[in-house]
Design a protein around this motif. Structure first.
Motif, mmCIF file in Angstrom:
data_model
loop_
_atom_site.group_PDB
_atom_site.id
_atom_site.type_symbol
_atom_site.label_atom_id
_atom_site.label_comp_id
_atom_site.label_asym_id
_atom_site.label_seq_id
_atom_site.Cartn_x
_atom_site.Cartn_y
_atom_site.Cartn_z
ATOM 1 N N LEU A 86 4.965 -3.530 4.597
ATOM 2 C CA LEU A 86 3.892 -2.775 3.954
ATOM 3 C C LEU A 86 3.049 -2.063 4.996
ATOM 4 O O LEU A 86 2.731 -0.881 4.863
ATOM 5 N N ARG A 87 2.684 -2.780 6.056
ATOM 6 C CA ARG A 87 1.875 -2.188 7.128
ATOM 7 C C ARG A 87 2.608 -0.997 7.740
ATOM 8 O O ARG A 87 2.027 0.069 7.941
ATOM 9 N N GLN A 88 3.888 -1.164 8.040
ATOM 10 C CA GLN A 88 4.678 -0.092 8.648
ATOM 11 C C GLN A 88 4.734 1.128 7.720
ATOM 12 O O GLN A 88 4.583 2.265 8.167
ATOM 13 N N HIS A 89 4.924 0.896 6.421
ATOM 14 C CA HIS A 89 4.980 2.002 5.467
ATOM 15 C C HIS A 89 3.643 2.743 5.398
ATOM 16 O O HIS A 89 3.602 3.978 5.420
ATOM 17 N N GLU A 91 1.212 2.839 7.655
ATOM 18 C CA GLU A 91 0.928 3.544 8.905
ATOM 19 C C GLU A 91 1.796 4.789 9.067
ATOM 20 O O GLU A 91 1.362 5.769 9.663
ATOM 21 N N ALA A 92 3.018 4.770 8.504
ATOM 22 C CA ALA A 92 3.917 5.920 8.639
ATOM 23 C C ALA A 92 3.621 7.028 7.634
ATOM 24 O O ALA A 92 3.887 8.200 7.898
ATOM 25 N N ALA A 117 -2.910 10.651 1.434
ATOM 26 C CA ALA A 117 -3.064 9.199 1.557
ATOM 27 C C ALA A 117 -3.792 8.896 2.861
ATOM 28 O O ALA A 117 -3.441 9.431 3.912
ATOM 29 N N ILE A 118 -4.822 8.057 2.771
ATOM 30 C CA ILE A 118 -5.584 7.678 3.959
ATOM 31 C C ILE A 118 -5.767 6.163 3.975
ATOM 32 O O ILE A 118 -5.661 5.500 2.955
#
Length: 149
Positions: A86-89, A91-92, A117-118
């Motif tokens: 989730l974090r990787q998605h 941040e990307a 998206a922010i």
């Protein structure tokens, strides 16, 4: 520099380096230390063995056959792996706006900034006002990565 073994409130264990014991205390009191696995800010020092370097001329002591510790990624539970994904998605696919999150989210909601998206950081009172005003926000289960030095 000093290395501490740390443990979060979810019992994740990890190591981190600090300039001094006082530096750790200052960062912990400010809530700037977070778990590397789940992002929890409730982190304490774990029990650790001191590292003593042998004398330069001493022969290295024989080590009994001990299994090498596995890396943290190999120990991650399915929930921890899902949080990491989730974090990787996030941040990307979204823009990090830092401490300007509340202002930027309100500007996007009001049409004053481009829709995108922010993610970022907001104080609890700022987040409460955004929710009361109908701005669609949600807390993330991790803290943003940022340099502390």
């Amino acid at each position: 520099m000093i290395q501490f073994s740390l443990r979060c409130s979810n019992d994740h264990r990890f190591d981190s380096w600090f300039q001094s014991s006082e530096a750790y205390d200052k960062l912990a009191k400010a809530g700037m230390i977070s778990c590397t696995i789940c992002g929890a800010t409730s982190v304490d020092k774990a029990v650790m063995a001191p590292r003593v370097r042998p004398a330069r001329d001493a022969a290295p002591a024989a080590q009994p056959d001990q299994p090498r510790p596995t890396p943290l990624a190999a120990q991650a539970t399915p929930a921890e792996q899902a949080l990491a994904a989730l974090r990787q998605h996030i941040e990307a696919h979204s823009d990090y706006v830092g401490r300007d999150f509340a202002r930027e989210a309100r500007a996007i909601h009001d049409g004053e900034a481009p829709d995108r998206a922010i993610f970022g950081e907001a104080r609890p009172d700022e987040a409460r006002r955004l929710l009361e005003d109908g701005v669609p926000i949600a807390p993330l289960p991790f803290l943003p990565r940022r340099k502390t030095n």
